[in-house]
Design an enzyme around this catalytic site. Structure first.
Site, PDB file in Angstrom:
ATOM      1  N   ILE A  22      -4.361  -1.946   2.463  1.00 13.39           N
ATOM      2  CA  ILE A  22      -4.882  -0.710   1.863  1.00 13.39           C
ATOM      3  C   ILE A  22      -6.384  -0.623   2.080  1.00 13.39           C
ATOM      4  O   ILE A  22      -6.923   0.429   2.462  1.00 13.39           O
ATOM      5  CB  ILE A  22      -4.542  -0.642   0.348  1.00 13.39           C
ATOM      6  CG1 ILE A  22      -3.016  -0.567   0.156  1.00 13.39           C
ATOM      7  CG2 ILE A  22      -5.228   0.553  -0.316  1.00 13.39           C
ATOM      8  CD1 ILE A  22      -2.555  -0.577  -1.306  1.00 13.39           C
ATOM      9  N   ILE A  59     -13.155 -14.382  -4.755  1.00 16.66           N
ATOM     10  CA  ILE A  59     -13.623 -14.005  -6.104  1.00 16.66           C
ATOM     11  C   ILE A  59     -13.273 -15.052  -7.162  1.00 16.66           C
ATOM     12  O   ILE A  59     -13.774 -14.988  -8.272  1.00 16.66           O
ATOM     13  CB  ILE A  59     -13.129 -12.610  -6.561  1.00 16.66           C
ATOM     14  CG1 ILE A  59     -11.599 -12.532  -6.568  1.00 16.66           C
ATOM     15  CG2 ILE A  59     -13.742 -11.502  -5.723  1.00 16.66           C
ATOM     16  CD1 ILE A  59     -11.087 -11.331  -7.373  1.00 16.66           C
ATOM     17  N   ARG A  90      10.440 -13.712 -10.440  1.00 15.84           N
ATOM     18  CA  ARG A  90      10.056 -12.503  -9.710  1.00 15.84           C
ATOM     19  C   ARG A  90       9.072 -11.657 -10.533  1.00 15.84           C
ATOM     20  O   ARG A  90       8.167 -11.015 -10.002  1.00 15.84           O
ATOM     21  CB  ARG A  90      11.308 -11.676  -9.390  1.00 15.84           C
ATOM     22  CG  ARG A  90      11.120 -10.162  -9.173  1.00 15.84           C
ATOM     23  CD  ARG A  90      10.180  -9.923  -7.998  1.00 15.84           C
ATOM     24  NE  ARG A  90       9.869  -8.535  -7.766  1.00 15.84           N
ATOM     25  CZ  ARG A  90      10.420  -7.793  -6.827  1.00 15.84           C
ATOM     26  NH1 ARG A  90      11.364  -8.295  -6.078  1.00 15.84           N
ATOM     27  NH2 ARG A  90      10.012  -6.558  -6.643  1.00 15.84           N
ATOM     28  N   TYR A 134       4.540 -11.434 -11.193  1.00 17.52           N
ATOM     29  CA  TYR A 134       3.559 -10.486 -10.636  1.00 17.52           C
ATOM     30  C   TYR A 134       3.438  -9.240 -11.525  1.00 17.52           C
ATOM     31  O   TYR A 134       2.342  -8.865 -11.963  1.00 17.52           O
ATOM     32  CB  TYR A 134       4.033 -10.101  -9.232  1.00 17.52           C
ATOM     33  CG  TYR A 134       3.364  -8.927  -8.547  1.00 17.52           C
ATOM     34  CD1 TYR A 134       2.094  -9.036  -7.988  1.00 17.52           C
ATOM     35  CD2 TYR A 134       4.047  -7.715  -8.380  1.00 17.52           C
ATOM     36  CE1 TYR A 134       1.508  -7.969  -7.310  1.00 17.52           C
ATOM     37  CE2 TYR A 134       3.478  -6.647  -7.702  1.00 17.52           C
ATOM     38  CZ  TYR A 134       2.212  -6.779  -7.169  1.00 17.52           C
ATOM     39  OH  TYR A 134       1.650  -5.726  -6.485  1.00 17.52           O
ATOM     40  N   LYS A 145       0.206  -8.071 -13.733  1.00 21.16           N
ATOM     41  CA  LYS A 145      -0.393  -6.743 -13.496  1.00 21.16           C
ATOM     42  C   LYS A 145      -0.360  -5.911 -14.787  1.00 21.16           C
ATOM     43  O   LYS A 145      -1.298  -5.172 -15.068  1.00 21.16           O
ATOM     44  CB  LYS A 145       0.366  -5.995 -12.398  1.00 21.16           C
ATOM     45  CG  LYS A 145       0.152  -6.524 -10.977  1.00 21.16           C
ATOM     46  CD  LYS A 145      -1.141  -6.016 -10.360  1.00 21.16           C
ATOM     47  CE  LYS A 145      -1.103  -6.036  -8.843  1.00 21.16           C
ATOM     48  NZ  LYS A 145      -2.446  -5.955  -8.246  1.00 21.16           N
ATOM     49  N   ASN A 147       5.263   1.641  -3.018  1.00 23.51           N
ATOM     50  CA  ASN A 147       5.611   1.277  -1.636  1.00 23.51           C
ATOM     51  C   ASN A 147       4.866   2.089  -0.573  1.00 23.51           C
ATOM     52  O   ASN A 147       5.457   2.914   0.130  1.00 23.51           O
ATOM     53  CB  ASN A 147       7.132   1.351  -1.431  1.00 23.51           C
ATOM     54  CG  ASN A 147       7.839   0.240  -2.203  1.00 23.51           C
ATOM     55  OD1 ASN A 147       8.066   0.358  -3.410  1.00 23.51           O
ATOM     56  ND2 ASN A 147       8.157  -0.838  -1.542  1.00 23.51           N
ATOM     57  N   TRP A 148       3.560   1.850  -0.490  1.00 22.60           N
ATOM     58  CA  TRP A 148       2.735   2.458   0.569  1.00 22.60           C
ATOM     59  C   TRP A 148       3.013   1.679   1.851  1.00 22.60           C
ATOM     60  O   TRP A 148       2.962   0.431   1.851  1.00 22.60           O
ATOM     61  CB  TRP A 148       1.238   2.350   0.241  1.00 22.60           C
ATOM     62  CG  TRP A 148       0.831   3.037  -1.022  1.00 22.60           C
ATOM     63  CD1 TRP A 148       1.628   3.607  -1.979  1.00 22.60           C
ATOM     64  CD2 TRP A 148      -0.517   3.196  -1.501  1.00 22.60           C
ATOM     65  NE1 TRP A 148       0.865   4.131  -3.000  1.00 22.60           N
ATOM     66  CE2 TRP A 148      -0.448   3.887  -2.741  1.00 22.60           C
ATOM     67  CE3 TRP A 148      -1.782   2.835  -1.002  1.00 22.60           C
ATOM     68  CZ2 TRP A 148      -1.588   4.214  -3.478  1.00 22.60           C
ATOM     69  CZ3 TRP A 148      -2.902   3.160  -1.743  1.00 22.60           C
ATOM     70  CH2 TRP A 148      -2.808   3.845  -2.953  1.00 22.60           C
ATOM     71  N   LYS A 202      17.855  -8.104   8.114  1.00 20.25           N
ATOM     72  CA  LYS A 202      18.523  -8.796   7.002  1.00 20.25           C
ATOM     73  C   LYS A 202      18.492  -7.946   5.738  1.00 20.25           C
ATOM     74  O   LYS A 202      17.410  -7.607   5.251  1.00 20.25           O
ATOM     75  CB  LYS A 202      17.823 -10.120   6.728  1.00 20.25           C
ATOM     76  CG  LYS A 202      18.009 -11.103   7.849  1.00 20.25           C
ATOM     77  CD  LYS A 202      17.373 -12.427   7.517  1.00 20.25           C
ATOM     78  CE  LYS A 202      17.645 -13.392   8.651  1.00 20.25           C
ATOM     79  NZ  LYS A 202      16.633 -14.432   8.750  1.00 20.25           N
ATOM     80  N   ARG A 259      14.169   2.633  -2.915  1.00 20.76           N
ATOM     81  CA  ARG A 259      12.713   2.721  -2.923  1.00 20.76           C
ATOM     82  C   ARG A 259      12.303   4.109  -2.436  1.00 20.76           C
ATOM     83  O   ARG A 259      13.033   4.749  -1.672  1.00 20.76           O
ATOM     84  CB  ARG A 259      12.091   1.700  -1.953  1.00 20.76           C
ATOM     85  CG  ARG A 259      12.315   0.227  -2.301  1.00 20.76           C
ATOM     86  CD  ARG A 259      11.481  -0.179  -3.504  1.00 20.76           C
ATOM     87  NE  ARG A 259      11.539  -1.612  -3.760  1.00 20.76           N
ATOM     88  CZ  ARG A 259      12.455  -2.210  -4.517  1.00 20.76           C
ATOM     89  NH1 ARG A 259      13.417  -1.496  -5.082  1.00 20.76           N
ATOM     90  NH2 ARG A 259      12.418  -3.514  -4.713  1.00 20.76           N
TER      91      ARG A 259
END
Ligand SMILES: NC(=O)c1ccc[n+]([C@@H]2O[C@H](COP(=O)([O-])OP(=O)(O)OC[C@H]3O[C@@H](n4cnc5c(N)ncnc54)[C@H](O)[C@@H]3O)[C@@H](O)[C@H]2O)c1
Ligand SMILES: O=C(O)[C@H]1O[C@H](OP(=O)(O)OP(=O)(O)OC[C@H]2O[C@@H](n3ccc(=O)[nH]c3=O)[C@H](O)[C@@H]2O)[C@H](O)[C@@H](O)[C@@H]1O
EC number: 4.1.1.35
Length: 394
Positions: free
Chosen positions: A34, A82, A187, A190, A194, A219-220, A256, A265
């Site tokens: 990004i 950082i 899973r 993350y 966030k 989903n960019w 796969k 998505r």
């Protein structure tokens, strides 16, 4: 006389008709997917300055060299981590705005490197928030649509008619709950990290007046996303789905499908999404204090449909026939390991971004795949041939 490009840039106005003042932007994670597109856009179309912070700069090298680029001097690269670099606060202080993109954000890491994932997405972001708050600097922080987790509808019986009701699946910034799996399902490390950093930023806004905007990308995808294993990333690495499927197509292997490819998505073209971020940067009065979904609700597919479309598009742009067995099913345990879980469906509600910034995505899934897979083929096809031709050492 000013060049036409610079006079056009200086004549730019915001959504309320006010001239846009050139900003100095501290962009953390500028060397990623990004970040590279945002830097490109800001150099090509605006007069803003960028202090680009990252551990890597391969994806923005074309913007940094040679010295005679039209934006020379407006972008400078600062190689730093950082986690431990005392230059961070100084660079934030020198800027009008900080944009934080730095993160571990590939699902293959969430259940296999949960500590790194939590540290990267929560602990490492803390000083960034603190320095912005203490120095009265504006912050645009990149979160994720994964904070929504699973839809309410996914808990209904498979044949329930309510599953067709948008109230049970459309994801709204100010209404939808965050629904994650159990702690064993790592899973969600993350998404949870966030979510907590979002709550901290929101609280800094409420209690200490931090000027913030939170972005939740859906989903960019597009050129320069992640890496192709064995070419510009580790052979055993597992990138996000666009790069996984591109790798399979380039190698002539079946794609796969994890657990049958039933998850859904919505994919948005990176160039459309970057327009939304530019509007946030240049319209602080409309963007501050908001959380924005940024996605394309019209581009919904199952992962299986995505695979089928990518096979067709790749064949068109490369002239290469698809393999005889185009897809294979693989279990999530085999593909990602223990502790993987999935979001079932992700449709962004667009009310807030429409109202505040008038932004809408433009590019269809077919068109964005056509331009992206043309790029993948041009960039990687020869390199893959060489990798495949290399004799394997005994
Ligand atoms: N691409 C998407 O569709 C998407 C979706 C949801 C959320 N996001 C969020 O957007 C942000 C950017 O995503 P991306 O797709 O560009 O990912 P990316 O991995 O391509 O970019 C992240 C960049 O941050 C850098 N970075 C990571 N840790 C760092 C550290 N400690 N110090 C300095 N630099 C560091 C990496 O080197 C990398 O260049 C992330 O926060 C991600 O969670 C992206
Ligand atoms: O991009 C986003 O908006 C967010 O979602 C992504 O998560 P996810 O969409 O699950 O990740 P992908 O790797 O893109 O996988 C999409 C789907 O494809 C499946 N998949 C992936 C790879 C593959 O080879 N085959 C396959 O079937 C996955 O199981 C998943 O269901 C990542 O977590 C983040 O980059 C980001 O926060």
């Amino acid at each position: 006389m000013a060049s036409s490009a610079s006079s056009a840039a200086s004549a730019r106005v915001d959504l309320d008709g006010n001239p846009i003042k050139p900003l100095t932007i501290c962009m953390i994670g500028a060397g990623g997917f990004i970040g590279s597109h945002l830097c490109e856009k800001l150099m090509n179309e605006t007069q803003h300055k960028i202090l680009a912070l990252d551990v890597y700069n391969d994806k923005i090298k074309h913007l940094l060299e040679p010295d005679n680029l039209p934006w020379h001097g407006r972008i400078t690269f600062h190689r730093l981590n950082i986690k431990h670099d005392s230059r961070l606060e100084g660079l934030i202080k020198m800027s009008d705005l900080t944009i934080n993109l730095a993160a571990i954000c590939t699902p293959a890491d969430y259940n296999t490197r949960p500590l790194d994932t939590i540290y990267s997405n929560f602990i490492d972001a803390l000083p960034v928030v603190k320095y912005c708050s203490e120095n009265n600097k504006r912050l645009i922080h990149f979160s994720t649509c994964e904070v929504y987790g699973k839809t309410i509808g996914s808990f209904l019986p498979k044949d329930s008619p309510l599953r067709q009701d948008p109230a049970y699946y459309v994801l709204k910034e100010d209404e939808s709950p965050c629904i994650f799996g159990s702690i064993e399902k790592q899973r969600w490390s993350y998404a949870c990290a966030k979510q907590l950093i979002e709550r901290l930023i929101y609280a800094e806004g409420a209690e200490n007046g931090l000027e913030f905007t939170i972005v939740r990308p859906f989903n960019w995808i597009g050129p320069r996303m992640d890496f192709i294993p064995g070419v510009d990333g580790p052979s055993e690495g597992v990138p996000r789905v666009l790069a996984c499927f591109s790798n399979n197509l380039l190698r002539g292997e079946p794609l796969k499908l994890v657990d049958g490819g039933q998850s859904q998505r919505t994919f948005v073209y990176i160039k459309d999404a970057i327009e939304a971020v530019t509007l946030m940067i240049e319209n602080p009065a409309r963007a501050n204090g908001h959380i924005f979904n940024v996605g394309n609700p019209n581009n919904e597919v199952t992962v299986r449909q995505l695979a089928e479309m990518m096979i067709k598009v790749y064949s068109k742009v490369s002239g290469v026939q698809p393999p005889e067995t185009p897809t294979v099913d693989v279990s999530s345990k085999e593909f990602y390991g223990e502790g993987y879980d999935d979001s079932d469906k992700r449709i962004p509600d667009m009310t807030i971004i429409n109202r505040q910034l008038g932004w809408n995505p433009k590019t269809s899934l077919w068109d964005l795949l056509e331009s992206t897979l043309t790029y993948q083929h041009r960039t990687y096809a020869e390199a893959i041939k060489k990798v495949i031709a290399k004799p394997v050492a005994n």
